[in-house]
Design a protein around this motif. Structure first.
Motif, PDB file in Angstrom:
ATOM      1  N   ASP A 201       0.808  -1.214   0.000  1.00 42.09           N
ATOM      2  CA  ASP A 201       0.000   0.000   0.000  1.00 42.09           C
ATOM      3  C   ASP A 201       0.846   1.270   0.000  1.00 42.09           C
ATOM      4  O   ASP A 201       0.489   2.251  -0.658  1.00 42.09           O
ATOM      5  CB  ASP A 201      -0.925   0.027   1.221  1.00 42.09           C
ATOM      6  CG  ASP A 201      -2.036  -0.998   1.137  1.00 42.09           C
ATOM      7  OD1 ASP A 201      -2.248  -1.574   0.057  1.00 42.09           O
ATOM      8  OD2 ASP A 201      -2.702  -1.219   2.171  1.00 42.09           O
ATOM      9  N   SER A 202       1.924   1.283   0.770  1.00 43.22           N
ATOM     10  CA  SER A 202       2.636   2.525   1.051  1.00 43.22           C
ATOM     11  C   SER A 202       4.032   2.211   1.577  1.00 43.22           C
ATOM     12  O   SER A 202       4.343   1.033   1.858  1.00 43.22           O
ATOM     13  CB  SER A 202       1.880   3.298   2.134  1.00 43.22           C
ATOM     14  OG  SER A 202       1.895   2.557   3.359  1.00 43.22           O
ATOM     15  N   PRO A 203       4.893   3.225   1.738  1.00 43.31           N
ATOM     16  CA  PRO A 203       6.180   2.970   2.385  1.00 43.31           C
ATOM     17  C   PRO A 203       6.026   2.337   3.765  1.00 43.31           C
ATOM     18  O   PRO A 203       6.797   1.444   4.131  1.00 43.31           O
ATOM     19  CB  PRO A 203       6.811   4.361   2.464  1.00 43.31           C
ATOM     20  CG  PRO A 203       6.217   5.114   1.316  1.00 43.31           C
ATOM     21  CD  PRO A 203       4.807   4.618   1.234  1.00 43.31           C
ATOM     22  N   GLN A 204       5.031   2.783   4.522  1.00 41.26           N
ATOM     23  CA  GLN A 204       4.820   2.211   5.846  1.00 41.26           C
ATOM     24  C   GLN A 204       4.432   0.735   5.755  1.00 41.26           C
ATOM     25  O   GLN A 204       4.914  -0.100   6.529  1.00 41.26           O
ATOM     26  CB  GLN A 204       3.727   2.980   6.590  1.00 41.26           C
ATOM     27  CG  GLN A 204       3.494   2.505   8.020  1.00 41.26           C
ATOM     28  CD  GLN A 204       4.703   2.700   8.898  1.00 41.26           C
ATOM     29  OE1 GLN A 204       5.205   3.816   9.034  1.00 41.26           O
ATOM     30  NE2 GLN A 204       5.199   1.630   9.507  1.00 41.26           N
ATOM     31  N   ASP A 205       3.583   0.400   4.802  1.00 42.90           N
ATOM     32  CA  ASP A 205       3.173  -0.992   4.627  1.00 42.90           C
ATOM     33  C   ASP A 205       4.363  -1.851   4.222  1.00 42.90           C
ATOM     34  O   ASP A 205       4.532  -2.981   4.718  1.00 42.90           O
ATOM     35  CB  ASP A 205       2.058  -1.070   3.580  1.00 42.90           C
ATOM     36  CG  ASP A 205       1.429  -2.449   3.469  1.00 42.90           C
ATOM     37  OD1 ASP A 205       1.348  -3.153   4.499  1.00 42.90           O
ATOM     38  OD2 ASP A 205       1.018  -2.819   2.357  1.00 42.90           O
TER      39      ASP A 205
END
Length: 224
Positions: A201-205
């Motif tokens: 989904d994202s850098p965090q994911d």
């Protein structure tokens, strides 16, 4: 033998794709060229030297290409202060660096824009190298940007992290695998169909699931 992570910047580390899209829409309108915004968005990640032909044809590029690109510069400057880092970006870079990878930020953007992104995401002390438009003559989906990124760190073996199908296609031409993010607005299916080996989904994911990707540890050292 992966030892280097090549990070795309726009749309992957900073939330900028929709600002780019709007700037291109407004720039094209200055030359009386109207292209639906959704179509412009599908080309973001492709180089500006190819985007106008893709959207409006070779005749539009020949007649208006330089004017549209100059107008884009002006329109993008109006929007640039709205661009922010994507959640988890700095932490992802820190963890990837901590695990022993070299980091190259691969951008074909103007040097001033790249420098601003480096400051936004706190990457200046983490990246081993980065690229700008000054480093490449042929933009994505050509593979030159990815090749140049690898040359910056002595042509090591890399993996790409990007947000657009153009990132995946360009990297694949050099047999470089790509982990893709949804942050640029491309769908999971589109990124998979282009050849991405994984989509998050994202850098965090991606950070949260790093241990199940090739970014867990460099292939040249044992995990500890």
């Amino acid at each position: 033998m992966i030892d280097t992570v090549i990070f795309d910047v726009d749309g992957t580390l900073v939330d900028s794709n929709y600002q780019h899209t709007l700037a291109w829409y407004r720039a094209l309108r200055r030359s009386n060229i109207t292209v639906p915004i959704w179509r412009i968005h599908r080309t973001i990640g492709m180089g500006g030297d190819k985007l106008i032909t893709e959207l409006a044809g070779a005749d539009a590029e020949k007649a208006h290409g330089d004017d549209v690109r100059a107008a884009w510069d002006e329109e993008f400057e109006v929007l640039i202060d709205e661009i922010r880092p994507l959640p988890g970006t700095h932490e992802l870079l820190m963890e990837v660096k901590h695990r022993g990878f070299r980091i190259v930020l691969a951008s074909s953007g103007k040097a001033a824009h790249v420098e601003r992104s480096l400051e936004l995401i706190g990457a200046r002390g983490l990246a081993d190298a980065w690229t700008t438009s000054d480093d490449v003559s042929d933009s994505k989906p050509a593979p030159e940007l990815v090749d140049t990124a690898l040359q910056k760190v002595s042509r090591s073996s890399g993996i790409m992290v990007g947000d657009a199908t153009w990132d995946v296609i360009a990297a694949a031409k050099l047999d470089v695998p790509t982990v893709a993010l949804l942050t640029g607005g491309s769908s999971r299916a589109e990124l998979r169909d282009a050849g991405a080996i994984a989509v998050f989904d994202s850098p965090q994911d991606l950070l949260d699931h790093l241990d199940i990707t090739p970014l867990a540890y460099p292939s040249t050292q044992d995990a500890t």
